[in-house]
Design a protein around this motif. Structure first.
Motif: not given
Length: 1003
Positions: A602-604, A634-640, A646-647, A666-676
């Motif tokens: 539930v946390y980064i 978590k993108a727009n809620n806090g600084t997590e 980058e990590e 597919g899941l790995r790519t979606q995770g990187m897309i979410a970060i970007l």
């Protein structure tokens, strides 16, 4: 009959027992044997004879001790000195003693503490002769094993390869062995000619690549034979380069003589060609330059290298400083004193030393057409100029060259924008130093025609960014020598913005050479952290079975009519869904069921822990399935997310499918897309840098390109992700009763909600998007109206006029085709999105590609021009350009960079249908985005238009000249070539007057 007998064991007897009879041997078993003196020889001939006579274990130890004493000076014979006698003894030790006694010697060494039997053997073999003999023996064993008709598994040479490979690893084990091996040779020779010849042989053996190549070949043979227990470090080129760098650091720290330093330089020069020059240079830099005592030795070491090797080391150190120590955003935002910049300047000054060659190379890096740290932060440019601050002539040369470069019209038109920004920063920084050292020179320079031409050429450029750089440079330099009423001021909003003020403030930056300690403090955090060991979870006790309720004697059951029940049911009551079956409950053995499953993070920080735990299947699966939703939530809620972006990206890019999970990629790519998508301005540049500079495989680099392309289109509003809807909080959703009225299936609804079912991202996501875009581009050109019998041949130029008439007829195309006269859909997106796609997505990819073309690394260029990766790279750029749209302010610069890049890779399209299709797709994106500015294209890029017409025409003729049927990919290339050719020829015919000069010689 003798050849039919196979001995099952061998027994060795001492020499005094060999002459006795059998009766006397029987009595020796009853009485204790007298202690035998063993080997008592005093000459190398006797030692050689004893070794050839199959000595016993005790006699062998005596011989090895006598040979070791010679290396210590106890007697005159030193086996390490090259001569015929030592060569014969080394040959016998390697080819006869090692195969028979190596395992026994290592086992005995592990059981003893003081005297190590294996060290006695290595003491005589840690020399040039010993290493060469071991390598020669491995080469002979490889030849014998491959020629054996019995195969590798049954060849007698294969077991000997194990001991021989282990012997080489032990000879070159410690970080001081190179130094000890060379001193053993140089101390026994007085002839300078022989020492020079031995030095060449020594360098060739250690750093020539023979050790790694033979060890790798031996490992391959052992792997095929099924006898490879553990990989050897000498067969790993990266580990070998690291070992060589550590040896050179230890040797250089021991205050070597001039002759030894020359050997170190030769080893460094040959080691840089082993394939891991970055790693080796980093070890030398951290071990010598970051050590105050080793800085003079490092400068002397560089002086002995060739000019090309010095340049390579200088470029690697500059890149190392920018990426490892000056990668913080603070160097770009703050212009005040920054200790890390001062420390980097001190390191660069130590690297340059008093060498005029390296100083000229640093000036060339600052003012060269492909230098100045393209894509890196401003801190490295500040450090480089601070290292040259004491030299007035060098600083003025930097200023004058930068001014002339920025004013060159060809440079303005064809250079990447990130490169122009870097050179503008160098110009402003150097102007500040020159003004403080010699203001008269700056005053004279600003009154020259060079300065006036630079500003006028910049202001007259078609690119808005080029104009901006010219205006801030003019205002900043004028402010240094003119008063407030006379200084140049354009009164533009862009020059008074925050970025404009930052550029103009660079002239006041005055860095100095400071202590190097800040770089030492950053060594530990910058190192790659090892993944923590997974914690073994103690299984919980199995729950006790629940007691069943006793059945009573009567069962009361109420039976209702189905129709009445259906009428009385409330629509708001939703029945519970049938629970899904647990996959692990299907196991026949209940003891194998894991009831202690980890909970979803539930946390980064918990997500990072799960991703690092590569030994836990459940955690890896939970991390991959949870990452896209958790990161978006978590993108727009806090600084997590911003603090660990980058990590997270590093872990996801380098993650491997260890457990063969479903939809892993597919899941790995979606995770990187979410970060970007969460941090586009920061992470888009990071992904672009990772694609070019990271140590990743082709598939991992391809995934980075897919992430950049899909994320760019999602930010621009072209793509919608199912994860964005799932990640939204419940407070942002409509109630279920109200939301059903806005479902897509409801008639008349304009609101289209995203699907709640998460769909897997296809592996060819970019190919699907590019294919749909190609169809939309070719539909108005009669792509759907092509006759099935003739295929793409209807698009030949012979029917050019008739097809143009069909384009104007609404019924000429299919029912799904759209007319070119119809307005396209307008996307309601803010204008900042287009600027974000240009500055953070597009320009870093194109600029770093141009820098990689001029890189000294042949491996990097080979990776970039791999056909499948180059195809994906060009398609990614085309989709990003299309996503930015025609309203982008930086569109002229994007068009110029992309068109130059497309024409630059034409040579790699020969024989590669995929690359040709990617180049054509890029041209389609260029023409589509610039559709309303065809005159501007012909006016600014007339040469490119003519060259593109000629190349596309050749591609169309070649694809149509062969088999008329062709496969699907060739047919697609034919169709795309025809469509691009029609659009280009329309432009040529319409604006022939503008293209008259460029069409000379064009048929």
């Amino acid at each position: 009959m003798e050849e039919l007998l196979t001995p099952i064991s061998q027994t060795y007897r001492s020499s005094n027992q060999a002459g006795g009879d059998l009766l006397s041997l029987a009595n020796t078993t009853k009485a204790p044997a007298e202690p035998q003196p063993g080997f008592q020889g005093s000459t190398p001939e006797q030692a050689l004879e004893a070794l050839k006579g199959q000595p016993g274990y005790d006699d062998l130890l005596q011989i090895l001790k006598w040979l070791r004493d010679g290396t210590r000076g106890t007697h005159p014979f030193d086996i390490r000195k090259p001569n015929p006698q030592s060569a014969q003894i080394v040959h016998v030790l390697v080819t006869e003693i090692v195969p028979n006694y190596w395992t026994l010697l290592k086992e005995s060494s592990s059981s003893q503490k003081k005297s190590q039997p294996v060290d006695l053997l290595l003491a005589g073999l840690q020399s040039i002769g010993g290493l060469n003999a071991a390598l020669t023996y491995i080469r002979a064993l490889l030849l014998e094993a491959r020629k054996d008709p019995k195969g590798l598994k049954h060849s007698p040479a294969t077991p000997n390869l194990v001991s021989a490979l282990d012997l080489v690893a032990c000879i070159l084990k410690h970080n001081t062995h190179i130094q000890s091996i060379w001193h053993a040779v140089s101390s026994t020779e007085d002839n300078a000619g022989k020492i020079r010849a031995l030095g060449q042989d020594f360098v060739s053996s250690i750093a020539g690549g023979k050790v790694v190549s033979l060890a790798a070949e031996a490992e391959d043979v052992l792997h095929q034979a099924g006898m490879l227990e553990e990989p050897s470090w000498v067969a790993n080129s990266k580990l070998y380069a690291e070992w060589l760098g550590n040896n050179l650091v230890d040797w250089a720290r021991s205050n070597p003589s001039s002759g030894d330093l020359k050997i170190c330089a030769d080893l460094t020069g040959r080691g840089l060609k082993l394939g891991h020059s970055d790693l080796m240079t980093k070890i030398l830099f951290t071990g010598l330059v970051l050590n105050d005592e080793g800085q003079p030795t490092f400068a002397k070491l560089l002086d002995l290298l060739s000019s090309a090797d010095q340049r390579k080391v200088m470029l690697i150190i500059l890149k190392l400083l920018s990426s490892e120590y000056l990668s913080s955003d603070e160097t770009d935002e703050a212009i005040e004193d920054y200790p890390a910049v001062w420390a980097a300047a001190s390191a660069l000054q130590a690297v340059v030393g008093t060498s005029s060659v390296r100083k000229a190379q640093l000036i060339t890096w600052l003012t060269g057409a492909t230098g100045a740290g393209l894509g890196e932060t401003c801190g490295i440019r500040r450090a480089a100029l601070a290292a040259l601050a004491d030299d007035k002539e060098a600083m003025f040369s930097v200023l004058e060259s930068s001014l002339g470069l920025l004013g060159d019209q060809l440079y303005i038109k064809h250079s990447p924008m990130l490169q122009q920004e870097a050179h503008a920063q160098v110009l402003l920084l150097s102007a500040g130093y020159v003004h403080r050292k010699s203001p008269i020179k700056l005053n004279v320079l600003l009154r020259s025609s060079n300065f006036l031409n630079t500003i006028s050429n910049r202001i007259g450029a078609s690119q808005e960014r080029a104009k901006f750089l010219g205006m801030v440079v003019g205002e900043a330099l004028s402010g240094l020598i003119h008063n407030e009423d006379k200084r140049l001021n354009f009164h533009m909003d862009m020059t008074d913005s925050g970025e404009g003020k930052w550029y103009k403030s660079l002239v006041s930056v005055a860095d100095k050479v400071g202590p190097i300690s800040p770089l030492k403090s950053q060594e530990i955090p910058k190192e790659k952290q090892a993944a923590p060991k997974p914690v073994k979870e103690t299984p919980r006790p199995a729950p006790k079975p629940a007691r069943s309720m006793p059945q009573s004697g009567f069962i009361i059951e109420e039976i209702e009519d189905e129709d009445e029940t259906a009428e009385e049911e409330d629509d708001d009551l939703v029945a519970y869904a049938k629970p899904d079956s647990d996959e692990e409950d299907e196991d026949d053995d209940p003891t194998l069921i894991n009831r202690n499953k980890p909970k979803a993070p539930v946390y980064i920080r918990d997500l990072i822990t799960y991703l690092r735990d590569t030994e836990n299947y459940d955690r890896q699966k939970l991390a991959l399935t949870t990452a896209p939703v958790l990161i978006r939530r978590k993108a727009n809620n806090g600084t997590e997310v911003s603090a660990h972006a980058e990590e997270l990206a590093t872990l996801l890019v380098g993650l491997e499918d260890k457990y063969e999970l479903d939809n892993f990629h597919g899941l790995r790519t979606q995770g990187m897309i979410a970060i970007l998508v969460a941090q586009p301005q920061k992470m888009a540049r990071w992904f672009a840098k990772t694609f070019f500079d990271g140590d990743y495989s082709l598939s991992q680099r391809a995934s980075v390109l897919i992430v950049l392309g899909i994320s760019g289109r999602e930010i621009a509003g072209f793509e919608t992700s199912d994860y964005s809807d799932v990640a939204s909080f419940p407070s942002k959703k409509l109630p279920a009763k109200v939301e059903k009225h806005y479902e897509p299936s409801a008639p008349g609804n304009r609101y289209i909600s995203g699907s709640t079912s998460l769909k897997a991202l296809p592996p060819n996501a970019l190919d699907s998007i590019s294919q749909s875009f190609s169809q939309a581009f070719l539909a108005p050109l009669a792509a759907e109206a092509a006759d099935a019998a003739t295929g793409p041949d209807v698009l030949k130029l012979s029917s050019f006029t008739s097809r143009l008439q069909q384009q104007q007829s609404p019924s000429s195309a299919g029912p799904d085709s759209t007319s070119r006269t119809k307005p396209r859909g307008v996307r309601a997106i803010p204008n900042t999105t287009a600027n974000l796609l240009a500055t953070s997505f597009f320009f870093p990819l194109t600029s770093r590609f141009q820098a990689a073309l001029h890189s000294a690394s042949a491996t990097k260029r080979g990776i970039l021009f791999e056909p499948s990766l180059l195809t994906l790279y060009l398609k990614t750029l085309a989709l990003l350009l299309h996503a930015a749209g025609p309203s982008t302010l930086a569109l002229p610069q994007m068009t110029a960079e992309f068109w130059d890049l497309l024409l630059g890779v034409r040579a790699h399209c020969v024989g590669e249908v995929g690359v040709s299709g990617a180049v054509l797709f890029g041209l389609m994106a260029l023409l589509d985005v610039n559709e309303n500015d065809s005159r501007g294209l012909c006016q600014r890029h007339g040469h490119e238009v003519v060259e593109s017409v000629e190349w596309v025409s050749g591609v169309f003729d070649r694809t149509c000249g062969g088999d008329q049927g062709g496969n699907g990919e060739e047919n697609q290339v034919k169709m795309m070539a025809a469509g691009v050719l029609i659009r280009l020829r329309e432009m040529v015919e319409k604006y022939r007057a503008l293209l008259m000069g460029d069409m000379i010689g064009f048929a």
